[in-house]
Design a protein around this motif. Structure first.
Motif, short mmCIF file in Angstrom:
data_model
loop_
_atom_site.label_atom_id
_atom_site.label_comp_id
_atom_site.label_asym_id
_atom_site.label_seq_id
_atom_site.Cartn_x
_atom_site.Cartn_y
_atom_site.Cartn_z
N ALA A 17 0.82 -1.21 0.00
CA ALA A 17 0.00 0.00 0.00
C ALA A 17 0.86 1.26 0.00
CB ALA A 17 -0.94 0.00 1.20
N LEU A 19 3.91 1.23 -1.62
CA LEU A 19 4.71 1.24 -2.86
C LEU A 19 3.85 1.31 -4.11
CD1 LEU A 19 7.33 -1.41 -1.68
CD2 LEU A 19 7.69 1.05 -1.91
N PRO A 21 0.19 2.56 -4.26
CA PRO A 21 -1.07 2.97 -3.63
C PRO A 21 -2.26 3.04 -4.59
CG PRO A 21 0.45 4.84 -3.80
CD PRO A 21 1.21 3.61 -4.22
N ASP A 22 -2.00 2.98 -5.90
CA ASP A 22 -3.13 2.97 -6.83
C ASP A 22 -3.71 1.57 -7.01
OD1 ASP A 22 -3.22 5.75 -7.62
OD2 ASP A 22 -1.23 5.39 -8.45
N GLN A 42 0.70 0.25 -14.19
CA GLN A 42 1.07 0.07 -12.79
C GLN A 42 2.07 -1.06 -12.59
OE1 GLN A 42 0.15 1.75 -10.03
NE2 GLN A 42 -0.86 3.25 -11.33
N GLN A 45 5.16 -0.55 -10.36
CA GLN A 45 4.85 -0.37 -8.94
C GLN A 45 4.38 -1.69 -8.32
OE1 GLN A 45 5.93 2.38 -8.24
NE2 GLN A 45 5.73 3.48 -10.19
N ARG A 48 7.33 -3.82 -7.62
CA ARG A 48 7.99 -3.34 -6.41
C ARG A 48 7.29 -3.87 -5.17
NH1 ARG A 48 11.44 1.36 -6.92
NH2 ARG A 48 11.19 2.19 -9.01
N PRO B 105 -0.22 4.17 5.08
CA PRO B 105 -1.59 3.68 5.08
C PRO B 105 -2.00 3.22 6.47
CG PRO B 105 -0.11 2.15 3.95
CD PRO B 105 0.70 3.33 4.33
N PRO B 109 -1.60 7.09 2.68
CA PRO B 109 -0.88 6.09 1.86
C PRO B 109 0.11 6.69 0.87
CG PRO B 109 -3.19 6.28 1.18
CD PRO B 109 -3.04 7.09 2.43
N ARG B 110 -0.03 7.97 0.55
CA ARG B 110 0.80 8.52 -0.52
C ARG B 110 1.97 9.38 -0.06
NH1 ARG B 110 -1.35 7.81 -5.60
NH2 ARG B 110 -3.30 6.70 -5.39
N TYR B 113 5.18 7.63 -1.33
CA TYR B 113 5.06 7.50 -2.79
C TYR B 113 5.27 8.85 -3.48
CZ TYR B 113 3.00 5.82 -7.19
OH TYR B 113 2.78 5.45 -8.49
N VAL B 280 15.15 -3.29 -7.55
CA VAL B 280 14.15 -3.73 -6.58
C VAL B 280 14.56 -5.05 -5.90
CG1 VAL B 280 11.73 -4.37 -6.29
CG2 VAL B 280 12.34 -2.42 -7.72
#
Lengths: 78, 411
Positions: A17, A19, A21-22, A42, A45, A48, B105, B109-110, B113, B280
């Motif tokens: 959530a 990394l 969030p969409d 997406q 993401q 990730r 979150p 949540p952002r 990000y 990653v």
């Protein structure tokens, strides 16, 4: 792109959530909501998030052949 | 080699550059007793199970008198109350939840990000700052200033005060070292003084923000009204101090260890240069291979616990050696190989269970961005000292300097 979260495994670490969030959202502290048909845009993401998941609960389809379909809503309340 | 000697050797600065052979020795007995009151746990499954065991406490007040005051005395007579790192449920849960509200979150949540662009800019500016030099110290010129700038911005520390923050954070982090070297009394006095000054500084800033809150985390901690109510002033102080210290010391080592590991594995560096997506899984493998927090020395038992044929008595001090668990061949095949392609990488680098690293998402992002940028922009990078000089600290382990040479910068 398609993805599945194994909600039996999910322990609410919430890394996804943060990394992506969409695609992933926490509902309260422990319940996860996610879009199983995330937009292709997406993908980075989502990967990730899948890599960071401490319990490796996120399964992502390998190929990107299927065009993204949206509007099927969120799923995955537990 | 006796058990006692093994723990001494791990703490001994002479072994800082490569403690891993000692961890291999350590794992021969998964739970080792050191003296009467200290138990050292070094295998993956045993560490993992204790991290998820409610009979394990992080609260120093649960140590028996004999176990307290042995090797770790940094928080004795601390001017600040313990933050959630050193508390158990339910207090831990309440304070961590309240600290999370403005950070992640479900409520925010952002925040992390949306910092991606700013983080990338800070990284690029630091690399631009190498200028015409062909040699830099990755620690001083890059991996220290980056996360430190980020944590200060996140908390809302005015830029002109950042330098004072750095010196306090350095002193306090040195106090977390089981064997800081030098005079232990002097060390404790310095740590106490730094904590007091930091507390007073933050206290002034809290007054300011409660009157005129900004978009920063400190303002949010001061003003939030949620289901858990409001943080007391002392709770805001100790939470802010915790985030600040944690944000200073750990990501620095993650980025430095990452740079060192990449320069020791030029094939992986080359792959990262050609495909930034490798960053990653690479950072996850790094968290396994060279974790910035090598061991957790601050747990204790609330009951007698039987594990791996040993009974750890109630009130004992328990050290969980995450870095040894991460190299446990029973869990990871060929564990001493750095391999970003591992299909299964549930490392202990961020701990596990209720105290799992609060800042993990930010640390991941910072390390991914930093290592990718270095791979892209440095032309022909190479190590000038291998091994590099390390910091004294055996717990928060990482190079003090990482001098590298390169042929030039790419734009």
């Amino acid at each position: 792109m398609r993805l599945v979260v194994d909600l039996n495994r999910c322990q609410g670490y919430a890394q996804c959530a943060f990394l992506a969030p969409d695609v992933f959202a926490m509902h309260g502290e422990e319940s996860l909501l996610y879009n199983p048909h995330a937009e292709e845009a997406q993908r980075e993401q989502v990967l990730r998030a899948a890599t960071a998941c401490p319990v490796q609960a996120i399964l992502v389809e390998d190929t990107d052949e299927a065009p993204a379909t949206m509007g099927e809503g969120l799923s995955g309340v537990r | 080699m006796t058990q006692e000697m093994l723990l001494r050797q791990i703490i001994d600065y002479a072994n800082r550059a490569d403690p891993y052979p000692l961890y291999t020795e350590l794992r021969k007995k998964p739970v080792r007793q050191e003296g009467d009151e200290l138990f050292v746990v070094s295998t993956y499954w045993e560490i993992k199970s204790l991290l998820h065991d409610p009979r394990i406490s992080s609260d120093a007040r649960n140590l028996s008198p004999g176990a307290a005051g042995t090797l770790l005395q940094e928080e004795e007579d601390s001017p600040l109350p313990p933050a959630f790192l050193r508390l158990d449920p339910p207090e831990h849960d309440r304070l961590r939840r309240m600290a999370m509200r403005p950070f992640g979150p479900p409520e925010t949540p952002r925040r992390v990000y949306n910092m991606r662009g700013e983080l990338a800019r800070i990284v690029d500016d630091l690399i631009d700052g190498f200028g015409d030099r062909k040699e830099v110290d990755i620690v001083d010129d890059f991996s220290y200033p980056f996360p430190v700038t980020v944590i200060c911005r996140l908390l809302g520390i005015p830029r002109e005060d950042e330098a004072r923050f750095h010196s306090w954070a350095d002193i306090i982090a040195a106090g977390l070292d089981p064997d800081p070297g030098g005079d232990p009394g002097e060390q404790r006095r310095a740590t106490h003084e730094a904590r007091t000054e930091l507390g007073m500084y933050l206290s002034g800033l809290i007054d300011e923000r409660s009157g005129a809150p900004g978009d920063d985390m400190l303002s949010a901690l001061v003003t939030q009204q949620g289901p858990d109510g409001q943080m007391s002033r002392m709770e805001v102080l100790s939470t802010a101090a915790l985030l600040l210290i944690a944000g200073h010391e750990t990501t620095v080592n993650l980025i430095t260890n990452g740079t060192l590991t990449l320069l020791r594995n030029p094939d992986v560096l080359e792959r990262l240069r050609n495909d930034s997506r490798l960053a990653v899984p690479l950072v996850e493998e790094l968290l396994r291979f060279e974790p910035p927090v090598q061991l957790l020395p601050q747990r204790t038992t609330l009951a007698d616990i039987d594990i791996a044929g040993t009974t750890i008595p109630e009130g004992a001090s328990v050290w969980l050696v995450l870095a040894a668990g991460n190299r446990d061949p029973q869990r990871f095949p060929d564990p001493d190989r750095f391999d970003p392609d591992r299909p299964d990488i549930q490392h202990l680098g961020f701990g596990s269970g209720i105290h799992n690293c609060f800042g993990a998402p930010l640390a991941r992002l910072e390390a991914q961005l930093a290592l990718t940028a270095l791979a892209h922009r440095l032309d022909g990078p190479r190590l000038l000292d291998d091994p590099p000089p390390y910091r004294q600290n055996a717990v928060l382990r990482g190079p003090r300097h990482l001098n590298i040479a390169f042929d030039g910068l790419r734009s």
